[in-house]
Enzyme design. Structure first.
Site, mmCIF file in Angstrom:
data_model
loop_
_atom_site.group_PDB
_atom_site.id
_atom_site.type_symbol
_atom_site.label_atom_id
_atom_site.label_comp_id
_atom_site.label_asym_id
_atom_site.label_seq_id
_atom_site.Cartn_x
_atom_site.Cartn_y
_atom_site.Cartn_z
ATOM 1 N N ARG A 1 -4.582 13.249 5.977
ATOM 2 C CA ARG A 1 -4.228 12.248 6.815
ATOM 3 C C ARG A 1 -2.589 11.627 7.052
ATOM 4 N NH1 ARG A 1 -3.457 6.191 6.522
ATOM 5 N NH2 ARG A 1 -3.338 4.985 8.245
ATOM 6 N N HIS B 1 -1.828 -5.387 4.301
ATOM 7 C CA HIS B 1 -2.367 -4.108 4.459
ATOM 8 C C HIS B 1 -2.348 -3.000 3.628
ATOM 9 C CE1 HIS B 1 1.112 -4.226 6.845
ATOM 10 N NE2 HIS B 1 1.193 -2.349 6.578
ATOM 11 N N HIS C 1 0.351 -5.195 0.850
ATOM 12 C CA HIS C 1 1.190 -4.863 1.213
ATOM 13 C C HIS C 1 1.274 -5.960 2.474
ATOM 14 C CE1 HIS C 1 2.174 -1.029 2.939
ATOM 15 N NE2 HIS C 1 2.754 -1.787 4.043
ATOM 16 N N ASP D 1 4.042 -6.165 5.511
ATOM 17 C CA ASP D 1 5.861 -5.418 5.885
ATOM 18 C C ASP D 1 6.412 -6.705 5.901
ATOM 19 O OD1 ASP D 1 4.433 -2.975 6.305
ATOM 20 O OD2 ASP D 1 4.229 -2.377 8.222
#
Ligand SMILES: O=C(O)CCC(=O)C(=O)O
Ligand SMILES: [Fe+2]
Length: 326
Positions: free
Chosen positions: A268, A256, A198, A200
């Site tokens: 993570r 990203h 996507h 942002d």
């Protein structure tokens, strides 16, 4: 000073070694401004170091986040709020996107954080105090970068982008993403997704993460995915769709994604600050940035309009294209 800033031309050959621009914010202001603009034009993505936020503040939020995500599921579900806010598990957004993560999405303002902290933490006053300090610090870095950007572009007031983040009703968000180790079910899937591709939607995103890799950015015309080496002391800066519209398409709102965490030992965590404007702010390119040979690319729209458009579409869609003037 600018460190290891090997900004390559936009065209990326397959298998070519690429370097993410790294910008030292303590460097000479006019050079830093120009490098920020160059990175936004070529990549829509860069890393900032020496940004002035003490690592201790970043680490504190990381610890608070792990404390929450390590709770039993039923306790985390107490923090499920009116969509899209609060705790979410595998379902991203409102349009059916899924991924191998869980998250907390918070409005990054003191009232919201104070009011929801008792659903998130066993020590609500310490949680809200720590999150509020983090938000204040990271918002300061975002505003600093936006001001340098305006200086680097030239011909516009230095506050042209910053003011959008500093109004009482600016739409600021903090998203804590937790990617647990998920090696087992993915033996046959080479590319399990944590958070799908996507761009942002807001103006600017500042992403901090722990040392576990996962973030990838799509760079260049060949749209090669480049894994981003984690750097827990740095912020990764992501140009959002609104900044692309406000620069008449000159800046790239980088696509990203985050891969699922296939580490066998460590979870993570990413801590993502999204700087968005007040709902009724009109987003358009300042007339001085509309060049005679480059007519206005996007029709003016409000952030409220763009936000409801993004919520109604899948993560991976080119959502800004809907506002293109034909
Ligand atoms: O977790 C990451 O590295 C990326 C998350 C992201 O892109 C987002 O929350 O918008
Ligand atoms: Fe993102």
């Amino acid at each position: 000073m600018v460190v290891a800033t090997q900004i390559n031309p936009i065209h990326v050959e397959k298998n070519q070694e690429m370097t993410i621009p790294t910008i030292d914010l303590t460097g000479d202001e006019s050079k830093v401004s120009k490098l920020i603009v160059k990175a936004c034009e070529e990549y829509g993505f860069f890393k900032v170091i020496n940004h002035g936020v003490d690592y201790h503040i970043i680490k504190t939020i990381e610890n608070e986040s792990f404390e929450f995500f390590n709770k039993p599921l039923v306790e985390k579900q107490r923090a499920e709020l009116a969509k899209p806010f609060g705790y979410g598990n595998k379902n991203i957004g409102l349009s059916g996107d899924t991924g191998e993560l869980e998250y907390l999405l918070l409005q990054a303002n003191q009232d919201f954080i104070d009011n929801t902290s008792m659903l998130i933490s066993n020590d609500p006053s310490s949680f809200s105090c720590r999150v509020n300090s983090y938000v204040k610090a990271v918002k300061g870095v975002a505003c600093n970068i936006l001001e340098l950007m305006a200086k680097g572009i030239g011909g516009v007031p230095h506050s042209v982008f910053t003011t959008l983040l500093t109004e009482d009703d600016s739409d600021l968000l903090l998203r804590l993403n937790h990617y647990p180790c998920v090696t087992h079910p993915f033996q046959h899937d080479a590319n399990p997704i944590g958070f799908g591709e996507h761009s942002d939607p807001q103006i600017l995103t500042l992403l901090a993460s722990n040392g576990v890799p996962g973030l990838q950015v799509s760079l260049g015309d060949s749209r090669q995915w480049l894994p981003v080496t984690p750097d827990p002391r740095a912020f990764f800066v992501i140009v959002g769709d609104l900044l692309k519209a406000m620069t008449n398409g000159r800046f790239i709102s980088v696509r990203h994604r985050a891969m699922a965490n296939t580490s066998t030992t460590e979870s993570r965590l990413s801590m993502v600050f999204f700087g968005g404007p007040p709902p009724h702010a009109t987003i358009t390119c300042p007339p001085k940035l509309v060049k005679r040979n480059t007519p206005l690319v996007y029709k003016p729209f409000t952030w409220a309009e763009y936000k409801s458009h993004t919520y109604a579409h899948r993560l991976g869609e080119a959502r800004l294209d809907h506002f293109k003037l034909s």
